[in-house]
Design a protein around this motif. Structure first.
Motif: not given
Lengths: 227, 325
Positions: A6-7, A127-128, A137-138, A162-165
């Motif tokens: 994971d980067p 965003m990530l 984040l909002i 949610a899937k990536k983090r």
């Protein structure tokens, strides 16, 4: 699950580079605007089965008014607020010098291009990358402000976040009555009383389908309206 | 402050507050007296409200007429926002509401401040009404037009217009030859305002006490489940008694006139409470405070004062008129 590849784990946290430290003027402007918005909207803040925390979070809320992001941002305790970055639409917030200054300098907003989404530069990746390992984040998963006060279907960005983090806490937020304070298309506020409710965090379940998750997240926001 | 009447009033009220506070704390510490704990809690929270009210009023009085007007203006503003938040509005009302909040309400209080009775007594009922009707019509949404405009007008009338008669008491020419000197004349007006607030609070309290003790017949069960005819009558009699005992505090009043004023204030306070109950029942809330969690309902505290203030103002006008002749 996080894999070692994971980067976000391998790259050094870009947080230090990101916190450019807003100038005192912008900082003061932010505090002043937040205070004015709080008074005008008579906002009361509730945390239901939930606590303010500086851990990395994604606050997702219904979207009824331009004041939403400002009010949510200002209703967070100061230490938490410094970490929270509202996600806003580039086509609206970069038009005109004042809006751009407000969005970029005062609220430290993350501007997302709604009109020109590239495959290599997806908003979720952006965003990530921007929040690194510290910021929150909002977001407004409906994508745009609701016209009639009803909560519309959520767009899929929240799911991909949610899937990536998967370890990010997703905190549902319900904003009540702000559409009457400053409705879509109006620029003068009417000082009605509003309420901001933070709910308990949720996470993407293993094997949970996209639509199921988005519907569950939407229900979590709607449940806060009644509570 | 060097005026014996003002001093007596202040000392009397402080003593009374100290006594009821002591009673409230005693009841709280000894819960085994067969009294309803919820009633004791509400009694104590009411006493807390009185302390806050007294402190704020004292501060405003000490700072002068303008500060008192600003204070009442802010209370009006807050009550109006509670009122409007509670009543459903449509997008077409937005612009009208903006001007109602930020132009008409302050303008009305400024007129009161300049003692322009000839204008402020007609400003909101006439020009406020015309503006709201026309502005909502121009906004182009005709759905439930009369209902929507009536709601905004009712809010303006009760929360702003009626309440403003309380600070307007400070402008009445009630100074008698005995206290015509500037500092005494001013304290005479402040005593008058304090007299009104004291009577309203006392009447509220007495309604509760009499209803509890001998209340049998509800006035309107579907509007309020604790306001009885016995409470209304008992409160009217007790309030007129208190007023006649305290007549010396309110400058132009004779004892019998004060008794009459107390009687009417009690009835009007009752009317105000019933009216607000009806609105709350219709909207399905128990008090304006629960409307938005975390806000103490200002409107719950001032509903009786709103209805009593204009009537007390006009009775005082009449009495002062009679006293001069």
């Amino acid at each position: 699950m996080l894999s070692p590849a994971d980067p976000h784990l391998t790259t050094p946290p870009p947080a230090a580079a990101n916190v450019v430290g807003r100038s005192p003027v912008c900082h003061a402007a932010g505090l002043t605007l937040a205070a004015i918005a709080r008074v005008l909207s008579g906002a009361s803040v509730r945390w239901i089965a939930s606590q303010p925390d500086t851990c990395q979070r994604v606050y997702f809320s219904n979207h009824t008014s331009h004041l939403d992001a400002l009010l949510i941002w200002s209703s967070l305790p100061r230490a938490v607020r410094e970490l929270a970055r509202p996600v806003a639409a580039k086509d609206y917030w970069s038009r005109g010098a004042v809006r751009r200054w407000l969005a970029e300098k005062v609220f430290n907003a993350l501007l997302i291009d709604r009109t020109d989404i590239k495959v290599h530069q997806s908003p979720v990746d952006l965003m990530l990358r921007e929040i690194g390992d510290t910021k929150s984040l909002i977001v407004f998963p409906e994508g745009s402000r609701s016209v009639n006060g009803e909560i519309g279907d959520f767009k899929s960005g929240l799911y991909y976040l949610a899937k990536k983090r998967p370890e990010l806490e997703l905190v549902p937020v319900h904003v009540d009555n702000l559409n009457r304070v400053l409705p879509r298309g109006e620029f003068l506020p009417v000082p009605m009383l509003s309420c901001i409710t933070f709910g308990p965090p949720l996470w993407l379940e293993q094997q949970e389908a996209k639509l199921d998750f988005l519907a569950r997240a939407r229900r979590a926001v709607m449940a806060l309206k009644e509570s | 402050m060097n005026d014996p009447r003002t001093l007596a009033l202040i000392v009397g009220v402080l003593a009374l507050l100290a006594i009821v506070t002591a009673v409230g704390q005693f009841l709280r510490r000894h819960p085994d007296r067969g009294l309803d704990p919820a009633a004791i809690r509400s009694f104590n929270s009411r006493i807390r409200g009185w302390w806050i009210m007294c402190t704020v009023l004292a501060a405003a009085f000490w700072l002068g007429t303008t500060a008192t007007l600003v204070l009442f203006g802010l209370v009006s503003f807050w009550a109006l926002r509670e009122f409007i938040t509670l009543t459903p509005t449509r997008l077409g009302d937005h612009r009208a509401l903006f001007w109602v909040f930020f132009a008409f309400t302050p303008a009305h209080y400024i007129l009161v401040g300049y003692d322009r009775y000839d204008i402020f007594s007609i400003f909101l009922p006439l020009y406020g009404t015309l503006f709201v009707l026309a502005r909502v019509a121009i906004a182009g949404d005709s759905k439930r037009f009369l209902e929507r405009t009536a709601k905004i007008q009712a809010g303006l009338m009760v929360c702003v217009y009626c309440l403003s008669f309380a600070p307007a008491l400070l402008q009445l020419p009630v100074a008698t030859p005995a206290n015509a000197e500037p500092p005494l004349a001013a304290t005479a007006n402040f005593r008058l305002l304090f007299f009104l607030i004291l009577l309203v609070q006392f009447a509220d309290c007495m309604q509760y006490v009499w209803s509890r003790m001998i209340g049998r017949r509800l006035v309107a069960a579907s509007v309020s489940s604790n306001r009885t005819w016995e409470g209304l009558l008992g409160s009217a009699v007790s309030t007129s008694l208190l007023a006649s005992v305290l007549w010396w505090a309110a400058p132009p009043y004779q004892p019998w006139q004060a008794a009459l004023a107390g009687f009417v204030v009690s009835l009007m306070g009752f009317a105000g409470g019933m009216t607000m109950s009806a609105i709350k029942r219709d909207r399905g809330v128990t008090d304006y405070g629960t409307l938005v969690t975390g806000h103490g309902g200002v409107l719950d505290r001032i509903d009786s004062t709103c209805f009593a203030a204009p009537v007390f103002y006009h009775i005082t006008l009449l009495v002062a008129d009679v006293a001069v002749r």
